[in-house]
Design a protein around this motif. Structure first.
Motif, PDB file in Angstrom:
ATOM      1  N   MET A   1      54.813  57.063  53.151  1.00 15.87           N
ATOM      2  CA  MET A   1      54.333  56.054  52.217  1.00 15.87           C
ATOM      3  C   MET A   1      53.367  55.127  52.948  1.00 15.87           C
ATOM      4  O   MET A   1      53.644  54.661  54.044  1.00 15.87           O
ATOM      5  N   PRO A   2      52.243  54.826  52.347  1.00 16.12           N
ATOM      6  CA  PRO A   2      51.219  54.024  53.021  1.00 16.12           C
ATOM      7  C   PRO A   2      51.466  52.515  52.979  1.00 16.12           C
ATOM      8  O   PRO A   2      50.721  51.751  53.554  1.00 16.12           O
ATOM      9  N   ILE A   3      52.521  52.071  52.290  1.00 15.49           N
ATOM     10  CA  ILE A   3      52.820  50.644  52.211  1.00 15.49           C
ATOM     11  C   ILE A   3      54.147  50.392  52.918  1.00 15.49           C
ATOM     12  O   ILE A   3      55.178  50.952  52.546  1.00 15.49           O
ATOM     13  N   HIS A   4      54.102  49.539  53.945  1.00 12.09           N
ATOM     14  CA  HIS A   4      55.289  49.163  54.709  1.00 12.09           C
ATOM     15  C   HIS A   4      55.460  47.656  54.559  1.00 12.09           C
ATOM     16  O   HIS A   4      54.479  46.911  54.582  1.00 12.09           O
ATOM     17  N   TRP A   5      56.692  47.208  54.421  1.00 11.86           N
ATOM     18  CA  TRP A   5      56.907  45.793  54.173  1.00 11.86           C
ATOM     19  C   TRP A   5      58.171  45.299  54.867  1.00 11.86           C
ATOM     20  O   TRP A   5      59.066  46.086  55.184  1.00 11.86           O
ATOM     21  N   THR A   6      58.190  43.994  55.108  1.00 15.18           N
ATOM     22  CA  THR A   6      59.387  43.315  55.594  1.00 15.18           C
ATOM     23  C   THR A   6      59.529  42.020  54.798  1.00 15.18           C
ATOM     24  O   THR A   6      58.532  41.425  54.386  1.00 15.18           O
ATOM     25  N   ALA A   7      60.771  41.612  54.593  1.00 17.20           N
ATOM     26  CA  ALA A   7      61.054  40.355  53.907  1.00 17.20           C
ATOM     27  C   ALA A   7      61.781  39.440  54.883  1.00 17.20           C
ATOM     28  O   ALA A   7      62.768  39.852  55.501  1.00 17.20           O
ATOM     29  N   GLN A   8      61.270  38.240  55.038  1.00 22.94           N
ATOM     30  CA  GLN A   8      61.848  37.258  55.958  1.00 22.94           C
ATOM     31  C   GLN A   8      62.453  36.129  55.134  1.00 22.94           C
ATOM     32  O   GLN A   8      61.728  35.279  54.603  1.00 22.94           O
ATOM     33  N   SER A   9      63.785  36.129  55.041  1.00 20.46           N
ATOM     34  CA  SER A   9      64.454  35.167  54.160  1.00 20.46           C
ATOM     35  C   SER A   9      64.354  33.728  54.659  1.00 20.46           C
ATOM     36  O   SER A   9      64.384  32.803  53.846  1.00 20.46           O
ATOM     37  N   MET A  10      64.220  33.504  55.953  1.00 18.88           N
ATOM     38  CA  MET A  10      64.103  32.139  56.472  1.00 18.88           C
ATOM     39  C   MET A  10      62.831  31.458  55.974  1.00 18.88           C
ATOM     40  O   MET A  10      62.817  30.251  55.762  1.00 18.88           O
ATOM     41  N   SER A  11      61.782  32.229  55.787  1.00 17.93           N
ATOM     42  CA  SER A  11      60.510  31.651  55.345  1.00 17.93           C
ATOM     43  C   SER A  11      60.097  32.114  53.953  1.00 17.93           C
ATOM     44  O   SER A  11      59.013  31.792  53.489  1.00 17.93           O
ATOM     45  N   ASN A  12      60.962  32.879  53.273  1.00 16.69           N
ATOM     46  CA  ASN A  12      60.626  33.422  51.948  1.00 16.69           C
ATOM     47  C   ASN A  12      59.257  34.087  51.957  1.00 16.69           C
ATOM     48  O   ASN A  12      58.399  33.812  51.118  1.00 16.69           O
ATOM     49  N   ALA A  18      49.416  47.879  54.627  1.00 13.65           N
ATOM     50  CA  ALA A  18      48.983  49.079  53.912  1.00 13.65           C
ATOM     51  C   ALA A  18      48.031  49.847  54.812  1.00 13.65           C
ATOM     52  O   ALA A  18      47.099  49.263  55.365  1.00 13.65           O
ATOM     53  N   GLU A  19      48.292  51.142  54.953  1.00 13.27           N
ATOM     54  CA  GLU A  19      47.469  51.997  55.808  1.00 13.27           C
ATOM     55  C   GLU A  19      47.215  53.328  55.110  1.00 13.27           C
ATOM     56  O   GLU A  19      48.089  53.833  54.410  1.00 13.27           O
ATOM     57  N   GLY A  20      46.027  53.864  55.311  1.00  9.07           N
ATOM     58  CA  GLY A  20      45.719  55.158  54.717  1.00  9.07           C
ATOM     59  C   GLY A  20      45.436  55.035  53.234  1.00  9.07           C
ATOM     60  O   GLY A  20      45.121  53.957  52.724  1.00  9.07           O
ATOM     61  N   ASP A  21      45.565  56.145  52.533  1.00  8.09           N
ATOM     62  CA  ASP A  21      45.283  56.178  51.101  1.00  8.09           C
ATOM     63  C   ASP A  21      46.417  55.522  50.317  1.00  8.09           C
ATOM     64  O   ASP A  21      47.573  55.927  50.433  1.00  8.09           O
ATOM     65  N   VAL A  22      46.079  54.505  49.536  1.00  6.78           N
ATOM     66  CA  VAL A  22      47.025  53.806  48.671  1.00  6.78           C
ATOM     67  C   VAL A  22      46.609  54.110  47.242  1.00  6.78           C
ATOM     68  O   VAL A  22      45.495  53.796  46.836  1.00  6.78           O
ATOM     69  N   ASP A  23      47.519  54.725  46.477  1.00  4.23           N
ATOM     70  CA  ASP A  23      47.183  55.079  45.097  1.00  4.23           C
ATOM     71  C   ASP A  23      47.997  54.231  44.118  1.00  4.23           C
ATOM     72  O   ASP A  23      48.807  53.382  44.515  1.00  4.23           O
ATOM     73  N   LYS A  24      47.787  54.484  42.848  1.00  8.46           N
ATOM     74  CA  LYS A  24      48.455  53.724  41.794  1.00  8.46           C
ATOM     75  C   LYS A  24      49.973  53.795  41.922  1.00  8.46           C
ATOM     76  O   LYS A  24      50.672  52.788  41.766  1.00  8.46           O
ATOM     77  N   GLY A  25      50.493  54.972  42.221  1.00  7.82           N
ATOM     78  CA  GLY A  25      51.938  55.132  42.373  1.00  7.82           C
ATOM     79  C   GLY A  25      52.502  54.274  43.492  1.00  7.82           C
ATOM     80  O   GLY A  25      53.589  53.702  43.366  1.00  7.82           O
ATOM     81  N   ASP A  26      51.763  54.155  44.595  1.00  3.52           N
ATOM     82  CA  ASP A  26      52.192  53.317  45.712  1.00  3.52           C
ATOM     83  C   ASP A  26      52.251  51.846  45.298  1.00  3.52           C
ATOM     84  O   ASP A  26      53.209  51.136  45.607  1.00  3.52           O
ATOM     85  N   ARG A  49      43.648  46.091  56.138  1.00  2.00           N
ATOM     86  CA  ARG A  49      42.439  46.467  56.891  1.00  2.00           C
ATOM     87  C   ARG A  49      42.291  47.974  57.042  1.00  2.00           C
ATOM     88  O   ARG A  49      41.186  48.496  57.022  1.00  2.00           O
ATOM     89  N   ALA A  50      43.411  48.679  57.211  1.00  2.00           N
ATOM     90  CA  ALA A  50      43.358  50.128  57.449  1.00  2.00           C
ATOM     91  C   ALA A  50      43.665  50.935  56.190  1.00  2.00           C
ATOM     92  O   ALA A  50      43.948  52.123  56.267  1.00  2.00           O
ATOM     93  N   ALA A  51      43.609  50.294  55.033  1.00  2.00           N
ATOM     94  CA  ALA A  51      43.932  50.978  53.774  1.00  2.00           C
ATOM     95  C   ALA A  51      42.666  51.428  53.049  1.00  2.00           C
ATOM     96  O   ALA A  51      41.608  50.831  53.192  1.00  2.00           O
ATOM     97  N   PRO A  84      40.394  45.366  53.261  1.00  8.23           N
ATOM     98  CA  PRO A  84      40.105  46.583  54.028  1.00  8.23           C
ATOM     99  C   PRO A  84      38.615  46.672  54.353  1.00  8.23           C
ATOM    100  O   PRO A  84      37.806  45.915  53.808  1.00  8.23           O
ATOM    101  N   GLU A  85      38.288  47.587  55.221  1.00  5.75           N
ATOM    102  CA  GLU A  85      36.881  47.822  55.573  1.00  5.75           C
ATOM    103  C   GLU A  85      36.072  48.235  54.346  1.00  5.75           C
ATOM    104  O   GLU A  85      34.983  47.741  54.129  1.00  5.75           O
ATOM    105  N   ALA A  86      36.629  49.160  53.556  1.00  7.63           N
ATOM    106  CA  ALA A  86      35.930  49.667  52.369  1.00  7.63           C
ATOM    107  C   ALA A  86      36.313  48.817  51.156  1.00  7.63           C
ATOM    108  O   ALA A  86      37.460  48.804  50.743  1.00  7.63           O
TER     109      ALA A  86
END
Length: 128
Positions: A1-12, A18-26, A49-51, A84-86
């Motif tokens: 999956m091209p979308i990686h995320w983290t949630a930091q509860s201390m700072s909400n 996002a990297e590579g090809d990101v489509d509607k489903g992502d 930047r890399a998406a 991103p670049e593009a």
């Protein structure tokens, strides 16, 4: 999956890379996650930047309809978006949908200034 995320509860804060090809489903899967986990009101820092956003104009409109519905139903937190670049016309239209929400939002070219701004925007929001 091209979308990686983290949630930091201390700072909400939800930090997304996002990297590579990101489509509607992502994008839709990520929106499902934000809404399902009650993270819509949290600050979001999206580094893209890399998406490469690969969706059609029709798909952007469909995502836009979903974003507007989310904006109407949920409190939406600040957003810092690192471009991103593009920069395709479809991406620029998607950013327009994101900007329609009543919340602080800024677009950046680099991650560090975006990170600094989102921490400041998020801390101001939590104080009120």
């Amino acid at each position: 999956m091209p979308i990686h995320w983290t949630a930091q509860s201390m700072s909400n804060l939800v930090t997304v890379i996002a990297e590579g090809d990101v489509d509607k489903g992502d994008v839709e899967a990520f929106l499902d996650l934000l809404i399902g986990a009650n993270l819509a009101a949290w600050s979001k820092l999206i580094g893209a930047r890399a998406a490469r956003f690969v969706f059609t104009s029709q798909e952007v409109n469909e995502i836009g309809v979903r974003l507007r519905a989310a904006h109407a139903e949920h409190s939406i937190g600040p957003l810092a978006f690192v471009m991103p670049e593009a920069k395709t016309p479809e991406l620029m239209r998607l950013l327009g949908f994101l900007a329609a929400a009543e919340r602080p939002m800024r677009v950046f070219q680099e991650f560090a200034p975006a990170q600094k701004w989102i921490h400041k925007a998020g801390s101001c929001k939590r104080r009120h």
